[in-house]
Design a protein around this motif. Structure first.
Motif, PDB file in Angstrom:
ATOM      1  N   TRP A 145       0.830  -1.200   0.000  1.00  0.00           N
ATOM      2  CA  TRP A 145       0.000   0.000   0.000  1.00  0.00           C
ATOM      3  C   TRP A 145       0.869   1.257   0.000  1.00  0.00           C
ATOM      4  O   TRP A 145       1.999   1.251   0.451  1.00  0.00           O
ATOM      5  CB  TRP A 145      -0.891   0.007   1.238  1.00  0.00           C
ATOM      6  CG  TRP A 145      -0.098  -0.077   2.522  1.00  0.00           C
ATOM      7  CD1 TRP A 145       0.481   0.970   3.205  1.00  0.00           C
ATOM      8  CD2 TRP A 145       0.225  -1.262   3.264  1.00  0.00           C
ATOM      9  NE1 TRP A 145       1.133   0.511   4.325  1.00  0.00           N
ATOM     10  CE2 TRP A 145       0.996  -0.853   4.388  1.00  0.00           C
ATOM     11  CE3 TRP A 145      -0.067  -2.612   3.105  1.00  0.00           C
ATOM     12  CZ2 TRP A 145       1.470  -1.755   5.340  1.00  0.00           C
ATOM     13  CZ3 TRP A 145       0.415  -3.512   4.050  1.00  0.00           C
ATOM     14  CH2 TRP A 145       1.167  -3.093   5.148  1.00  0.00           C
ATOM     15  N   GLU A 146       0.307   2.376  -0.504  1.00  0.00           N
ATOM     16  CA  GLU A 146       1.003   3.666  -0.477  1.00  0.00           C
ATOM     17  C   GLU A 146      -0.014   4.799  -0.608  1.00  0.00           C
ATOM     18  O   GLU A 146      -0.569   4.994  -1.690  1.00  0.00           O
ATOM     19  CB  GLU A 146       2.021   3.793  -1.626  1.00  0.00           C
ATOM     20  CG  GLU A 146       3.205   2.856  -1.546  1.00  0.00           C
ATOM     21  CD  GLU A 146       4.278   3.186  -2.596  1.00  0.00           C
ATOM     22  OE1 GLU A 146       4.243   4.295  -3.159  1.00  0.00           O
ATOM     23  OE2 GLU A 146       5.135   2.326  -2.837  1.00  0.00           O
ATOM     24  N   VAL A 147      -0.249   5.545   0.451  1.00  0.00           N
ATOM     25  CA  VAL A 147      -1.114   6.724   0.346  1.00  0.00           C
ATOM     26  C   VAL A 147      -0.305   7.858  -0.283  1.00  0.00           C
ATOM     27  O   VAL A 147       0.839   8.105   0.112  1.00  0.00           O
ATOM     28  CB  VAL A 147      -1.683   7.144   1.717  1.00  0.00           C
ATOM     29  CG1 VAL A 147      -0.601   7.455   2.737  1.00  0.00           C
ATOM     30  CG2 VAL A 147      -2.625   8.342   1.558  1.00  0.00           C
ATOM     31  N   GLU A 148      -0.894   8.535  -1.276  1.00  0.00           N
ATOM     32  CA  GLU A 148      -0.167   9.579  -1.980  1.00  0.00           C
ATOM     33  C   GLU A 148      -1.079  10.745  -2.357  1.00  0.00           C
ATOM     34  O   GLU A 148      -2.267  10.567  -2.634  1.00  0.00           O
ATOM     35  CB  GLU A 148       0.492   9.021  -3.250  1.00  0.00           C
ATOM     36  CG  GLU A 148       1.407   7.837  -2.983  1.00  0.00           C
ATOM     37  CD  GLU A 148       2.450   7.609  -4.070  1.00  0.00           C
ATOM     38  OE1 GLU A 148       2.491   8.398  -5.036  1.00  0.00           O
ATOM     39  OE2 GLU A 148       3.210   6.634  -3.942  1.00  0.00           O
ATOM     40  N   LEU A 149      -0.480  11.921  -2.393  1.00  0.00           N
ATOM     41  CA  LEU A 149      -1.156  13.111  -2.909  1.00  0.00           C
ATOM     42  C   LEU A 149      -1.101  13.099  -4.428  1.00  0.00           C
ATOM     43  O   LEU A 149      -0.021  12.976  -5.012  1.00  0.00           O
ATOM     44  CB  LEU A 149      -0.467  14.378  -2.391  1.00  0.00           C
ATOM     45  CG  LEU A 149      -0.929  15.708  -3.007  1.00  0.00           C
ATOM     46  CD1 LEU A 149      -2.354  16.032  -2.569  1.00  0.00           C
ATOM     47  CD2 LEU A 149       0.025  16.838  -2.636  1.00  0.00           C
ATOM     48  N   GLY A 150      -2.259  13.217  -5.052  1.00  0.00           N
ATOM     49  CA  GLY A 150      -2.329  13.289  -6.505  1.00  0.00           C
ATOM     50  C   GLY A 150      -2.535  14.719  -6.974  1.00  0.00           C
ATOM     51  O   GLY A 150      -3.331  15.467  -6.394  1.00  0.00           O
ATOM     52  N   ILE A 151      -1.800  15.108  -8.015  1.00  0.00           N
ATOM     53  CA  ILE A 151      -1.967  16.415  -8.657  1.00  0.00           C
ATOM     54  C   ILE A 151      -2.652  16.175  -9.998  1.00  0.00           C
ATOM     55  O   ILE A 151      -2.191  15.340 -10.783  1.00  0.00           O
ATOM     56  CB  ILE A 151      -0.607  17.094  -8.907  1.00  0.00           C
ATOM     57  CG1 ILE A 151       0.171  17.275  -7.588  1.00  0.00           C
ATOM     58  CG2 ILE A 151      -0.795  18.438  -9.616  1.00  0.00           C
ATOM     59  CD1 ILE A 151       1.620  17.699  -7.817  1.00  0.00           C
ATOM     60  N   VAL A 152      -3.726  16.886 -10.275  1.00  0.00           N
ATOM     61  CA  VAL A 152      -4.438  16.755 -11.545  1.00  0.00           C
ATOM     62  C   VAL A 152      -4.195  18.015 -12.377  1.00  0.00           C
ATOM     63  O   VAL A 152      -4.473  19.130 -11.931  1.00  0.00           O
ATOM     64  CB  VAL A 152      -5.945  16.532 -11.330  1.00  0.00           C
ATOM     65  CG1 VAL A 152      -6.657  16.413 -12.676  1.00  0.00           C
ATOM     66  CG2 VAL A 152      -6.187  15.281 -10.484  1.00  0.00           C
ATOM     67  N   ILE A 153      -3.677  17.828 -13.577  1.00  0.00           N
ATOM     68  CA  ILE A 153      -3.360  18.943 -14.464  1.00  0.00           C
ATOM     69  C   ILE A 153      -4.632  19.480 -15.121  1.00  0.00           C
ATOM     70  O   ILE A 153      -5.499  18.706 -15.545  1.00  0.00           O
ATOM     71  CB  ILE A 153      -2.348  18.506 -15.543  1.00  0.00           C
ATOM     72  CG1 ILE A 153      -1.040  18.033 -14.884  1.00  0.00           C
ATOM     73  CG2 ILE A 153      -2.069  19.646 -16.527  1.00  0.00           C
ATOM     74  CD1 ILE A 153      -0.329  19.078 -14.058  1.00  0.00           C
TER      75      ILE A 153
END
Length: 281
Positions: free
Chosen positions: A123-131
């Motif tokens: 598992w890996e919680v991550e911040l996603g950036i949407v262009i």
């Protein structure tokens, strides 16, 4: 705004979350949440809509991935110094870039399939950036002007496929369902500082990750600028920015996911996800 997509897989409708936590339908205003719909001009128009004027979604529909039309799913490796340490790797002098197949993208609460032959699904919680608009050769100072918003991502990983099967990391990151995305695309005006967001993840109710984006090695603006020097970033593209410590690989002894395990994760202001992991046949 908290933009979202709801409905059965492949038949999602565009929507937004109102102040009471109810889903409102945006179909009369945009065809879907992606492409031109998340441009600065479009988001400005959507922000002027009174949510109470929009139809309510019926029942409790499934949430799909919060953005559609993603051409590139770009991931940043070892972007938290303490995660690099638990992985036994040095902090990179430049961002480590790899791709995650767009076919891995699923809704935030969809089941995740443990691949056939997998022994080390993690598992890996991550911040996603949407262009939100095309970015090419942009400066760090201007980079966030190209961002539509942010979301939660579980960068599910198969560690044996990733690190022990030769070649690059992509095959350990791209299995079907390995990219839960959402629940919402939170527009950047609602995120005062993307470098100061608490993030967490639990497995079967036990806290495994408890971090903050303030410990990222390379921040959101730097990453958008950096990536734009090598490739054009297009509306709907996603950048998954790395994970804090607490992954299964870093435990002593390492601990990985098995059939029936339940993973919950979230980021401050961006919502939560919940997945059941199911052995693929």
């Amino acid at each position: 705004m908290k933009l979202l997509r709801y409905g059965k897989p492949g038949k999602e409708r565009p929507g937004l979350l109102d102040a009471d936590g109810k889903i409102r339908d945006l179909s009369e205003h945009v065809a879907d949440i992606g492409g031109a719909a998340i441009s600065p001009a479009s988001l400005k128009k959507l922000a002027k809509i009174d949510p109470s004027s929009l139809p309510l979604a019926k029942g409790k529909p499934r949430l799909g991935p919060c953005v559609t039309g993603t051409g590139k799913f770009i991931c940043i490796g070892l972007n938290y110094a303490d995660h690099a340490a638990e992985s036994g790797m040095a902090v990179p002098s430049e961002p480590v870039i790899f791709m995650k197949a767009t076919s891995s993208i699923v809704g935030p609460d969809d089941d995740v399939l443990i691949p056939r032959g997998s022994k080390k699904t993690d598992w890996e919680v991550e911040l996603g950036i949407v262009i939100g608009k095309t970015a090419k050769y942009v400066t760090e100072a201007d980079a966030l002007n190209y961002v539509a918003g942010y979301c939660v991502i579980n960068d599910v990983s198969e560690r044996e496929f990733q690190a022990e099967r030769q070649g690059q990391w992509t095959k350990g990151k791209s299995c079907d369902t390995f990219g839960p995305t959402g629940p919402w695309l939170v527009t950047k005006d609602e995120v005062k500082d993307p470098q100061n967001l608490k993030m967490w993840l639990t497995v079967n109710g036990k806290k495994r990750q408890n971090g903050s984006t303030n410990t990222m090695v390379y921040g959101a603006a730097y990453l958008v600028s950096y990536l734009s020097q090598f490739m054009s970033l297009l509306p709907g593209d996603i950048i998954s920015t790395g994970t804090p410590p607490g992954v299964g690989l870093g435990m002593k002894p390492p601990k990985f996911l098995k059939n029936g395990d339940v993973v919950e994760l979230g980021i401050e202001g961006l919502g939560t996800q919940k997945q059941t992991f199911v052995q693929d046949k």
